[in-house]
Scaffold this motif. Structure first.
Motif, mmCIF file in Angstrom:
data_model
loop_
_atom_site.group_PDB
_atom_site.id
_atom_site.type_symbol
_atom_site.label_atom_id
_atom_site.label_comp_id
_atom_site.label_asym_id
_atom_site.label_seq_id
_atom_site.Cartn_x
_atom_site.Cartn_y
_atom_site.Cartn_z
ATOM 1 N N ILE A 94 27.445 30.973 35.552
ATOM 2 C CA ILE A 94 28.639 31.813 35.733
ATOM 3 C C ILE A 94 29.464 31.952 34.456
ATOM 4 C CG2 ILE A 94 28.819 31.277 38.194
ATOM 5 C CD1 ILE A 94 31.256 29.465 37.378
ATOM 6 N N LEU A 106 27.001 35.511 38.330
ATOM 7 C CA LEU A 106 28.370 35.612 38.866
ATOM 8 C C LEU A 106 28.436 36.558 40.066
ATOM 9 C CD1 LEU A 106 31.312 34.753 38.579
ATOM 10 C CD2 LEU A 106 31.644 36.629 36.947
ATOM 11 N N ALA A 107 27.784 37.693 39.954
ATOM 12 C CA ALA A 107 27.841 38.688 41.045
ATOM 13 C C ALA A 107 27.204 38.128 42.314
ATOM 14 C CB ALA A 107 27.136 39.976 40.608
ATOM 15 N N ALA A 113 29.413 35.549 43.901
ATOM 16 C CA ALA A 113 30.528 36.220 44.569
ATOM 17 C C ALA A 113 30.074 36.751 45.935
ATOM 18 C CB ALA A 113 31.053 37.356 43.697
ATOM 19 N N PRO A 127 34.053 38.718 42.062
ATOM 20 C CA PRO A 127 33.793 37.896 40.868
ATOM 21 C C PRO A 127 35.072 37.282 40.308
ATOM 22 C CG PRO A 127 32.498 39.896 40.765
ATOM 23 C CD PRO A 127 33.384 40.029 41.977
#
Lengths: 346, 244
Positions: B190, B108-109, B112, B119
């Motif tokens: 994610i 996820l990071a 992003a 995020p």
């Protein structure tokens, strides 16, 4: 529970029927017998309908102990099976026929000669619940058949019947002709992704079955096939016998355990009449491919089915294991008075 | 409407609606898939075995002992000529998804950072995407779900993971997917749903179907674990997640 107990596992023995049909839209591969002809013959010899699941033997078969009052088994394919009873030396049995086995006897299915697959059917079939309408094993996802996997030592294959149905043993009149010569294919679905030279290479060169040959497909080695529009397509459905050609240019024929959709261009598709031949090919064998029309392929398939039905209608009575073969006694005693033990012609 | 018929041997042919991935073309594929199903339910199309929808084509398989290509193809043509529903109405399916923590959302990071979002913005974009199942394949029950919010488009990872957990929610290109089995995978992870996309114990083991509209619903770890327990025990009311 009546069962066949696996005393010694073979190399890759799985329960298969004619496939898990109707769920490809959900990503479910059909799986099913690599050699539909072989399974059909084994079933017919055992007195079963063609849709019954049998055991697909891969290269070398298991030793199976009879844990039932009796069982009728039928073997189809170039096997050299044997019967083991107590401490006596193994007694050779014929393939391409049915045998009535008794409790405590061990069937040694043995090696297959000249084919990668052979079949064992039991009268009445296995007492295994179907999964999504089929008993075919799809081992990659652990689905169907016996616990979703190939057989292992100590497995108990449950039988529907506690004893062999009454009746004579039957044998195949002569080896079934799977055909010879080039493997027949139909161009498409993406033959237009290849150059004219690439298509010519495919139908003129000799290709060798590589070691990467299994229930999913056969990777061939040989001259590379030239693409003209690239190897990648927007993924679409993969039919049985589809021949995909990834970027490296070598053909892969996709068989029972193939994925349902894929993103490599497919130059041609093996005619269904020749899929059983593909399902029997051993690594190292060479083949050529020859293109025919859809109509020709459909006709060849109908002819093959008619020959298969004739072969089944022409089954002969066979001598029960350890008993007397009256037919042969009559036929041969009248000629020279002696009955010889004769090995099946394979 | 012009389609191309492509040979797939003597047991199948493919009806190709175009050479691009678009909701319009996939809608036509799904509409023909549905029309074939209706015709068969009414006793028609004898010898047809099954149809396999993909992004822009429908593969029709048949039994060459029961029919022929020459008999079947005109019947498919007639179905198309009669007019396909503009947008076949699929089911509406809710999928609870937990986007929290390194265990469930290890990429996820990075997603992003690469999409220049926080995020939280990535999660919001995933939740807002109008997803639709285009095709199932690669493994039983694995759905390619198109409709990802364009600002989240990323190519697949250069280094696929060898092993990722069942029910992982991932994105790549213009799609999202949910892994039905523990498997290798090259998409960006994610989140995780407590649902199983494939469950042998259920009468219909595969949860999603082509044509389904998908909405992800955010849940926290505690909610995830509670639903996961029901899934594990086989007591979840799956029908509750589906609107016909």
């Amino acid at each position: 529970m009546s069962a066949l107990k696996v005393i010694r596992a073979g190399l890759f023995d799985t329960v298969q029927d004619l496939g898990r049909i109707g769920h490809m839209a959900l990503g479910m591969p059909t799986a099913g017998a690599m050699d539909r002809v072989g399974l059909t013959l084994a079933n017919a010899l055992a007195g079963n309908p063609a849709s019954t699941a049998g055991l697909e033997i891969g290269v070398m078969g298991p030793d199976l102990l009879v844990e039932a009052e009796s069982v009728r088994v039928a073997l189809a394919g170039p096997l050299s099976p044997a019967l083991i009873e107590g401490d006596a030396p193994p007694r050779p049995l014929e393939s391409d026929r049915s045998h009535r086995l008794k409790r405590g006897q061990i069937l040694r299915v043995g090696m297959i000669e000249g084919s990668s697959t052979a079949y064992l059917a039991v009268a009445g079939g296995f007492a295994i619940a179907p999964f999504m309408g089929s008993l075919s094993t799809y081992a990659r996802a652990g689905i169907g058949g016996f616990k979703g996997r190939k057989l292992a030592a100590d497995d108990l294959l449950p039988l529907t019947l506690d004893s062999a149905p009454a009746g004579d043993e039957r044998k195949l009149g002569g080896p079934f002709d799977y055909g010879s010569g080039p493997i027949r294919v139909i161009w498409g679905p993406q033959d237009d992704y290849f150059s004219e030279a690439g298509r010519q290479t495919f139908v003129s060169a000799e290709y060798t079955v590589s070691k990467e040959a299994d229930r999913m497909g056969i990777r061939f080695e040989g001259p590379t096939i030239e693409h003209s529009k690239g190897a990648d397509i927007i993924s679409d459905g993969i039919g049985p016998g589809a021949i995909q050609v990834p970027g490296a240019g070598l053909p892969i024929v996709l068989l029972g355990d193939r994925q349902t959709v894929g993103g490599y261009s497919k130059i041609a598709t093996v005619a269904s009449v020749d899929l059983p031949r593909l399902g029997r090919l051993l690594p190292g064998r060479t083949v050529r491919f020859a293109a025919i029309s859809v109509e020709e392929a459909e006709g060849l398939r109908r002819d093959q089915e008619a020959r298969l039905q004739r072969a089944i209608a022409g089954f002969q009575l066979a001598r029960p294991a350890g008993g007397i073969d009256l037919t042969r006694l009559y036929e041969e005693n009248l000629i020279d008075g002696i009955v010889y033990e004769r090995k099946a012609v394979t | 409407m012009s389609v191309r018929y492509l040979s797939c041997g003597d047991t199948a042919f493919s009806v190709e609606f175009g050479n691009e991935i678009s909701p319009r073309i996939n809608g036509q594929v799904m509409a023909l898939h549905a029309a074939v199903g209706q015709a068969r339910a009414a006793g028609g199309l004898g010898g047809l075995v099954e149809t396999v929808p993909s992004m822009r084509a429908l593969m029709v398989t048949y039994d060459p002992l029961a029919t022929t290509r020459a008999e079947l193809q005109p019947q498919i043509d007639a179905l198309i000529a009669r007019g396909l529903a503009a947008d076949a109405v699929g089911r509406k399916v809710r999928i609870p998804c937990c986007y929290d923590g390194e265990e469930f959302a290890p990429d996820l990071a990075e997603v992003a950072e690469r999409t220049k979002k926080t995020p939280e913005q990535v999660i919001a974009a995933h939740l807002a995407s109008p997803f639709k199942v285009y095709v199932l394949g690669f493994m039983p029950g694995l759905a390619y779900i198109a409709g990802l919010e364009p600002s989240l488009y990323l190519p697949r990872r250069t280094q696929p993971r060898v092993r990722l957990p069942r029910s992982t929610v991932a994105i790549a290109m213009d799609m999202t997917t949910i892994y039905p089995f523990e498997s290798p995978g090259g998409w960006h992870l994610i989140g995780r749903t407590p649902l199983w996309m494939f469950d042998q114990r259920r009468e219909q083991p595969v949860f999603l179907a082509p044509g389904d509209s998908i909405t992800f619903e955010r849940i926290d770890r505690a909610q995830h674990d509670a639903i996961a327990q029901k899934v594990e025990a086989g007591t979840l009311d799956w029908a509750e997640l589906i609107k016909p």
